[in-house]
Design a protein around this motif. Structure first.
Motif, PDB file in Angstrom:
ATOM      1  N   TRP B  66      27.323  88.548  17.320  1.00  0.00           N
ATOM      2  CA  TRP B  66      27.204  87.473  18.627  1.00  0.00           C
ATOM      3  C   TRP B  66      26.709  88.271  19.944  1.00  0.00           C
ATOM      4  CZ3 TRP B  66      31.701  84.597  21.115  1.00  0.00           C
ATOM      5  CH2 TRP B  66      31.356  83.533  22.083  1.00  0.00           C
ATOM      6  N   VAL B  67      27.648  88.893  20.584  1.00  0.00           N
ATOM      7  CA  VAL B  67      27.353  89.866  21.644  1.00  0.00           C
ATOM      8  C   VAL B  67      27.611  91.020  21.391  1.00  0.00           C
ATOM      9  CG1 VAL B  67      27.127  89.923  24.161  1.00  0.00           C
ATOM     10  CG2 VAL B  67      27.633  87.851  23.117  1.00  0.00           C
ATOM     11  N   SER B  68      26.804  91.725  20.413  1.00  0.00           N
ATOM     12  CA  SER B  68      27.507  92.959  19.867  1.00  0.00           C
ATOM     13  C   SER B  68      27.751  94.171  20.927  1.00  0.00           C
ATOM     14  CB  SER B  68      26.472  93.375  18.865  1.00  0.00           C
ATOM     15  OG  SER B  68      25.136  93.460  19.207  1.00  0.00           O
ATOM     16  N   GLN B  69      26.922  94.032  21.895  1.00  0.00           N
ATOM     17  CA  GLN B  69      27.252  95.155  23.282  1.00  0.00           C
ATOM     18  C   GLN B  69      28.657  95.147  23.556  1.00  0.00           C
ATOM     19  OE1 GLN B  69      24.767  92.615  23.071  1.00  0.00           O
ATOM     20  NE2 GLN B  69      23.037  93.406  24.394  1.00  0.00           N
ATOM     21  N   VAL B  70      29.312  94.082  23.464  1.00  0.00           N
ATOM     22  CA  VAL B  70      30.818  94.168  23.993  1.00  0.00           C
ATOM     23  C   VAL B  70      31.819  93.879  22.708  1.00  0.00           C
ATOM     24  CG1 VAL B  70      30.645  93.892  26.401  1.00  0.00           C
ATOM     25  CG2 VAL B  70      30.630  91.961  24.877  1.00  0.00           C
ATOM     26  N   GLY B  71      31.185  94.161  21.462  1.00  0.00           N
ATOM     27  CA  GLY B  71      32.155  93.829  20.344  1.00  0.00           C
ATOM     28  C   GLY B  71      32.609  92.472  19.962  1.00  0.00           C
ATOM     29  N   LEU B  72      31.910  91.543  20.487  1.00  0.00           N
ATOM     30  CA  LEU B  72      31.980  90.169  20.186  1.00  0.00           C
ATOM     31  C   LEU B  72      31.286  89.866  18.733  1.00  0.00           C
ATOM     32  CD1 LEU B  72      31.623  88.009  23.305  1.00  0.00           C
ATOM     33  CD2 LEU B  72      33.630  89.246  22.373  1.00  0.00           C
ATOM     34  N   GLU B  73      32.057  89.241  17.859  1.00  0.00           N
ATOM     35  CA  GLU B  73      31.672  88.858  16.606  1.00  0.00           C
ATOM     36  C   GLU B  73      32.131  87.357  16.445  1.00  0.00           C
ATOM     37  OE1 GLU B  73      33.043  91.610  14.129  1.00  0.00           O
ATOM     38  OE2 GLU B  73      31.159  92.575  13.850  1.00  0.00           O
ATOM     39  N   TRP B  74      31.309  86.660  15.577  1.00  0.00           N
ATOM     40  CA  TRP B  74      31.763  85.463  15.125  1.00  0.00           C
ATOM     41  C   TRP B  74      32.437  85.748  13.729  1.00  0.00           C
ATOM     42  CZ3 TRP B  74      32.199  80.295  15.937  1.00  0.00           C
ATOM     43  CH2 TRP B  74      32.450  79.288  14.925  1.00  0.00           C
ATOM     44  N   THR B  75      33.655  85.880  13.835  1.00  0.00           N
ATOM     45  CA  THR B  75      34.475  86.393  12.414  1.00  0.00           C
ATOM     46  C   THR B  75      35.506  85.287  12.318  1.00  0.00           C
ATOM     47  OG1 THR B  75      34.395  88.582  13.283  1.00  0.00           O
ATOM     48  CG2 THR B  75      35.740  88.134  11.475  1.00  0.00           C
ATOM     49  N   VAL B  76      35.405  84.217  11.153  1.00  0.00           N
ATOM     50  CA  VAL B  76      36.299  83.289  10.871  1.00  0.00           C
ATOM     51  C   VAL B  76      36.753  83.760   9.296  1.00  0.00           C
ATOM     52  CG1 VAL B  76      35.510  81.492  12.508  1.00  0.00           C
ATOM     53  CG2 VAL B  76      34.422  81.947  10.315  1.00  0.00           C
ATOM     54  N   ASN B  77      37.981  83.399   9.237  1.00  0.00           N
ATOM     55  CA  ASN B  77      38.349  83.415   7.842  1.00  0.00           C
ATOM     56  C   ASN B  77      39.730  82.877   7.844  1.00  0.00           C
ATOM     57  OD1 ASN B  77      40.555  85.055   9.101  1.00  0.00           O
ATOM     58  ND2 ASN B  77      39.264  87.006   9.057  1.00  0.00           N
ATOM     59  N   VAL B  78      40.276  82.566   6.536  1.00  0.00           N
ATOM     60  CA  VAL B  78      41.611  81.843   6.204  1.00  0.00           C
ATOM     61  C   VAL B  78      42.551  82.758   5.586  1.00  0.00           C
ATOM     62  CG1 VAL B  78      40.678  79.463   6.341  1.00  0.00           C
ATOM     63  CG2 VAL B  78      40.841  80.921   4.237  1.00  0.00           C
ATOM     64  N   ASP B  79      43.784  82.626   6.066  1.00  0.00           N
ATOM     65  CA  ASP B  79      44.805  83.191   5.333  1.00  0.00           C
ATOM     66  C   ASP B  79      45.998  82.284   4.943  1.00  0.00           C
ATOM     67  OD1 ASP B  79      46.389  82.975   7.379  1.00  0.00           O
ATOM     68  OD2 ASP B  79      46.409  85.015   8.137  1.00  0.00           O
ATOM     69  N   GLY B  80      47.021  82.774   4.355  1.00  0.00           N
ATOM     70  CA  GLY B  80      48.014  81.868   3.767  1.00  0.00           C
ATOM     71  C   GLY B  80      48.847  80.872   4.936  1.00  0.00           C
ATOM     72  N   VAL B  81      48.608  81.371   6.259  1.00  0.00           N
ATOM     73  CA  VAL B  81      49.157  80.676   7.176  1.00  0.00           C
ATOM     74  C   VAL B  81      48.031  79.844   7.827  1.00  0.00           C
ATOM     75  CG1 VAL B  81      50.261  80.580   9.398  1.00  0.00           C
ATOM     76  CG2 VAL B  81      50.751  82.415   7.988  1.00  0.00           C
ATOM     77  N   SER B  82      46.944  80.121   8.187  1.00  0.00           N
ATOM     78  CA  SER B  82      46.079  79.329   8.908  1.00  0.00           C
ATOM     79  C   SER B  82      45.503  78.215   7.950  1.00  0.00           C
ATOM     80  CB  SER B  82      44.787  80.127   9.497  1.00  0.00           C
ATOM     81  OG  SER B  82      44.219  80.790   8.468  1.00  0.00           O
ATOM     82  N   ILE B  83      45.416  78.446   6.578  1.00  0.00           N
ATOM     83  CA  ILE B  83      44.687  77.363   5.918  1.00  0.00           C
ATOM     84  C   ILE B  83      45.598  76.127   5.832  1.00  0.00           C
ATOM     85  CG2 ILE B  83      45.638  78.091   3.666  1.00  0.00           C
ATOM     86  CD1 ILE B  83      42.941  77.248   2.508  1.00  0.00           C
ATOM     87  N   TRP B  84      46.918  76.433   5.977  1.00  0.00           N
ATOM     88  CA  TRP B  84      47.732  74.983   5.860  1.00  0.00           C
ATOM     89  C   TRP B  84      47.468  74.415   7.076  1.00  0.00           C
ATOM     90  CZ3 TRP B  84      48.450  73.941   1.348  1.00  0.00           C
ATOM     91  CH2 TRP B  84      48.417  74.991   0.118  1.00  0.00           C
ATOM     92  N   LEU B  85      47.503  75.221   8.253  1.00  0.00           N
ATOM     93  CA  LEU B  85      47.251  74.593   9.715  1.00  0.00           C
ATOM     94  C   LEU B  85      46.026  73.781   9.639  1.00  0.00           C
ATOM     95  CD1 LEU B  85      49.020  77.212  11.881  1.00  0.00           C
ATOM     96  CD2 LEU B  85      49.697  74.805  11.522  1.00  0.00           C
TER      97      LEU B  85
END
Lengths: 503, 528
Positions: B66-85
């Motif tokens: 995304w803005v790689s100069q400052v380490g910004l990334e579009w990182t999205v994922n799910v895990d066993g908690v977030s998927i239910w939410l």
């Protein structure tokens, strides 16, 4: 002597002269529409030229002008601002009788800014700053029938002259210390010899920083900003808030970021203090404003503070962040001022905050534009204002200016207070009708031309069109009688022989 | 297929294309919003089907610069908690939009568009894979709720929105500072400038750093949750918001704070979490007691449910801060339960207040006479709310109390008093509103109609399913909760048999020293 790399400012300057001539043509259509078309053509030509010159550094005018990616990018920003302002001011009273002069001054100021951004030596930089300042003094005072406008012009003239002279004084000291006016030579001089704690240079740094801070309207040199921004014709305010600030920041980067980069330890704290003061004063003072133009003026002081944070970092990363934020800032500020301009066309005192009450519901598209602009100015994610501030504060933290980044972050939170107030009035407020903008009638050229052309500009007539009320300062012109009330949504009526500027 | 990105962007796209609906095109706007929310829910359902329930780490990760100069990334994922939410978010917004479609508010385009925007913000928040993205969504979801309350709210809405924004922004500011500080401190330790949750796991912050960073995050989370005494924004906002938005605030948005605690606070700053464990447990207990007592004395139905929600969220926070695997799983289950139950409760409140025009408990009575179906549904919801054995909330609270009892029996004992109080206020509400002499509106007028059934039936069905088969959710959370809790359990010196996941040291012991760094042995992080 090479000229080609200096073509973008030269094209704009030449366009300015031609536009001025167009104002003298007697054909009314050309006189009315010509400046807009020619001005746009000039801007597009200069923008194309800037794109053609995009690439490695080329020098022109004996090293006085540098065409590099930095200056070409900023050229595009200046030209975009000038184009937007030119379009926004087509129906403005300031420009209506003197379209030629108006567009000419706008283009002249733009040419001056381009010289500042591309300056290769101190003289060209000073010339550029003076060219843009003188043009803006006149533009501020262009609505001569409004006292506020004249006041703004005079204030800006006095303060601007003081700022310029301080800046010039600083440049003289810089020349005295290093023996050169060339920015590159100054940089080399400073790199080889140890100038630390050299009093001459310290004075030079202090004076140059103060002079540029005047131009960038950074605290504590910001006193003129609210009054001038409020008094000047709104499109000119928009131009000053965007393009002038970009030019001042470009000068900061050219002098501090590149020529004086070896003395970063000496000037870093000075710039950082200016930045912190601007952020604090701008944001706190803006909280109390009820006038949109004043509010945006204080907000622009605060924004200058954020921008100087990146300059204070003194690194390439900081400069990149400043450039990114400048572009974002120019876009969102122009959008915010455009809303004010549009509202001013519709009602009297359209720059009051209350004039926007319920405007979001009445004009949803403009409401959304204003919302995005305000949220972005406040640095709300994921808008460009947030990314810009993130880059700026990141650069500052990297250079151990964490305290400055914290002040900036707190300032952004405080700024939400007034930006959200605008949105609250706009969306949650109950719409008030407001007094529809009265029409400005400028008498037609005719037999009485010699008499009126002089006084029309000095004493034009505000024409309340309700036939019952006698016109307050009417020229006894029978053709002006019976003008219908201006519809609140705008669209001035045009009558044969006379020109009336609709709201 | 980039499932998670698609799920976040679909409502966002729907919100923006809502601008293309012509003004006054109420029908188009409704269809548009309904289809968008339905499509999002369908994608979520597919994702739940594809989800590997036995994996602990993030799945379905989409990573783009995304803005790689400052380490910004579009990182999205799910895990066993977030998927239910995320599933909860998708389902609640779908039902909310269905509810709104049956009772179109004025300026429907804007209302539905903002709802979709809020949905995108919350989905993004739960799916965010790095700190900055989390912050972006955390802030971004504030805007639609701000406008929803401010433009469609009742009296006092301006003050409520102002308070809401000020409280949230104070927390956000602290969180932003903590995010930047985390990244810079972590860079000094590992030599890698990143905001990524996974890359920040197991970093050996010093105890002091960990405490300060945790505090920065925790205050933001606690305000959002809200826990007593940081709940000052809640009553005003819940009272002023349209009932639909109040329901969403309680059912979904309050989960953002809890989620932050379990996903960021506890796993990334275990020593800080361990230091503040008792503080937060005490706040959670105070919240349970305060919410229950205040709910009991509330004059309106809406605020009674609002304060009961405060008490229930205290349970969830308690479950997380116990650093116990079972309590953690219970907390996740209870987040879902609470969302469903409170949404159903607010729907019923909405039906009653809309049809009878009364909100005061004293002015409503004997509705069961004319509205037996509504009374029945209300009874189910009330029973679920007070966690009667056999209800879905019982399972969650049982898990939480078991886990908490294992380590802090006194906390569990105090929390049990909260359950008793829940019976007091919920039964008081049920008795006075549904039974007793008829007061105010005629029961027949508030009886459930088709449009109410459409919203309430899925909620009741979900309660039933979770009550009978809690393993459907709990089973999917086991590995993730174990993984998220492990660092804090290590920091709290729990016996090894209770810690079921390891934490790799960060930077890895084998990592080469950075150029210019003094050579020193990397700090040992005890691993299982």
């Amino acid at each position: 002597m090479k000229v080609v790399p200096a073509l973008p400012p030269l094209i704009v300057a030449a366009g300015a002269c031609l536009v001025l001539l167009l104002g003298l043509v007697s054909n009314r259509r050309i006189k009315r529409d010509g400046p807009l078309w020619l001005g746009s053509a000039t801007i597009i030509g200069a923008a194309v030229m800037s794109l053609v010159l995009w690439g490695d550094r080329q020098e022109a005018l004996g090293g006085g002008y540098r065409a590099d990616r930095f200056s070409m990018l900023l050229n595009l920003v200046f030209l975009a601002c000038a184009f937007a302002v030119l379009l926004l001011s087509t129906r403005e009273p300031a420009g209506v009788d003197r379209r030629g002069e108006y567009a000419c001054l706008l283009l002249t100021a733009t040419a001056g800014m381009m010289l500042v951004a591309g300056a290769g030596d101190l003289i060209v930089m000073f010339l550029g700053i003076e060219i843009l300042s003188v043009a803006l003094y006149v533009l501020c005072a262009l609505e001569v029938w409004r006292e506020r406008s004249l006041e703004a012009g005079l204030k800006y003239l006095i303060v601007g002259a003081v700022g310029s002279s301080i800046f010039l004084y600083g440049l003289a000291f810089l020349f005295g210390a290093t023996g050169s006016v060339q920015l590159s030579v100054i940089g080399e001089q400073l790199a080889v010899a140890s100038f630390t704690e050299e009093p001459l240079l310290l004075v030079a740094i202090a004076l140059v920083a103060s002079g540029l801070a005047f131009k960038a309207s950074a605290a504590p040199f910001h006193m003129w900003t609210p009054d001038v921004y409020q008094g000047a014709p709104t499109p000119i305010t928009a131009f000053m808030a965007t393009a002038t600030k970009v030019a001042a920041l470009a000068a900061f980067l050219r002098i501090f970021g590149s020529a004086l980069t070896d003395l970063v330890d000496t000037w870093q704290i000075a710039i950082a203090v200016i930045a912190a003061a601007s952020i604090v004063i701008g944001n706190v003072a803006a909280l109390a404003q009820r006038d949109l133009k004043r509010l945006l003026a204080y907000s622009s002081i605060a924004q200058a503070g954020y921008l100087l944070t990146g300059v204070a970092a003194g690194t390439i990363k900081g400069a990149e962040a400043v450039l990114y934020y400048l572009i974002a800032y120019a876009a969102m500020t122009l959008a915010a001022f455009a809303i004010v301009i549009i509202r001013e066309r519709e009602v009297e005192d359209g720059d009051r905050l209350e004039a926007l009450a319920g405007y979001g519901r009445a004009r949803p598209v403009l409401g959304v534009v204003a919302t995005v602009a305000m949220l972005s100015l406040a640095g709300f994610p994921p808008l460009s204002g947030f990314i810009g501030k993130f880059l700026l504060f990141g650069a500052a933290v990297e250079q151990d200016l964490t305290w400055l980044a914290v002040i900036g972050a707190v300032g952004s939170m405080v700024s939400l207070g007034y930006y959200l107030r605008v949105l609250r009035v706009m969306w949650f407020g109950e719409p008030e009708g407001g007094t529809p903008r009265k029409m400005l009638t400028i008498p037609a050229p005719g037999p009485a031309r010699s008499r009126w052309s002089a006084s029309a500009s000095a004493r034009p007539c505000w024409w309340t069109s309700a036939a019952t009320r006698p016109p307050p300062c009417s020229p006894p012109d029978p053709r002006s009688a019976g003008v219908g009330r201006a519809p609140p949504w705008g669209g001035g009526t045009r009558r044969p022989g006379g020109r009336s500027v609709g709201p | 297929m980039p499932w998670v990105t698609a799920i976040i962007l679909l409502p966002l796209f729907g919100a923006f294309t809502m601008l293309a609906v012509p003004p006054g095109g109420v029908v188009q706007a409704r269809v548009h919003a309904f289809l968008t929310a339905g499509g999002t829910l369908a994608l979520l359902a597919i994702l739940v089907g594809l989800f590997d329930r036995d994996a602990g780490g993030p799945q379905f990760e989409d990573r783009h610069g995304w803005v790689s100069q400052v380490g910004l990334e579009w990182t999205v994922n799910v895990d066993g908690v977030s998927i239910w939410l995320m599933l909860l978010t998708g389902a609640m917004f779908f039902l909310a939009i269905a509810y709104a479609c049956f009772r179109t508010p004025d300026r429907a385009r804007g209302f539905l568009g903002l709802l979709l925007l809020a949905e995108a913000g919350l989905l993004g928040l739960f799916a965010a894979g790095n700190l900055v993205l989390f912050y972006v969504f955390w802030e971004a979801m504030l805007i639609p709720f701000y406008f929803l309350i401010g433009m469609w709210g009742g009296s006092d809405r301006v003050r409520a929105t102002t308070r809401f924004v000020i409280y949230t922004m104070v927390g956000s500011l602290l969180m932003l500072v903590a995010i930047l500080a985390t990244a810079f401190i972590a860079r000094d330790i590992t030599g890698q400038f990143t905001f990524d949750f996974e890359a920040l796991r197991g970093i050996a912050f010093s105890r002091e750093e960990s405490i300060w960073l945790f505090a920065g995050f925790a205050i933001a989370f606690i305000i959002k949750l809200p826990l007593w005494p940081f709940h000052g924004w809640m009553p005003a906002a819940y009272r002023a918001a349209p009932i639909l938005v109040t329901g969403l605030l309680a059912a979904v948005m309050s989960k953002a704070g809890v989620y932050g605690l379990i996903k960021i606070g506890v796993p990334l700053f275990p020593e800080g979490a361990e230091y503040f464990q008792y503080h937060i447990i005490v706040l959670a207990l105070a919240g349970i007691a305060y919410g229950s007592v205040v709910a009991w004395r509330q004059p309106t139905i809406r605020m009674l449910v609002a304060y009961s929600s405060l008490a229930h969220l205290g349970f969830v926070a308690l479950g997380i801060m116990a650093f116990d695997n079972e309590a953690g799983q219970g907390a996740v289950l209870q987040m879902i339960n609470h969302g469903i139950v409170v949404a159903a409760a607010f729907t019923i409140v909405g039906i009653i207040t809309e049809r009878s025009g009364k909100e005061e408990i004293d002015e409503i009575g004997g509705l069961a006479n004319g509205a037996p179906w509504l009374a029945g549904v209300f009874l189910i919801v009330a029973m679920a709310s007070l966690a009667i054995p056999g209800s879905n909330a019982f399972v969650g609270e049982f898990f939480i109390l078991t886990g908490v009892f294992r380590h802090h029996w006194w906390a569990a004992a105090i929390a049990c008093i909260g359950i008793a109080y829940a019976a007091v206020y919920m039964l008081r509400l049920y008795q006075s509103a549904m039974n007793g002499p008829r007061k105010g509106a005629d029961g027949a007028r508030v009886e459930m109609r088709l449009r109410d059934t459409v919203v309430l039936l899925p909620l009741i069905a979900a309660m039933g399913v979770i009550a009978l088969w809690p393993a459907a959710i709990v089973g999917g959370t086991t590995r993730t909760v174990e993984r998220l809790m492990a660092p804090a359990q290590i920091a709290a010196d729990r016996p090894a048999d209770q810690i079921r996941a390891g934490v790799a040291p960060n930077p890895p012991a084998a990592a080469l020293p950075l150029p210019g760094d003094p050579v020193e042995a990397p700090q040992e992080v005890p691993t299982q």
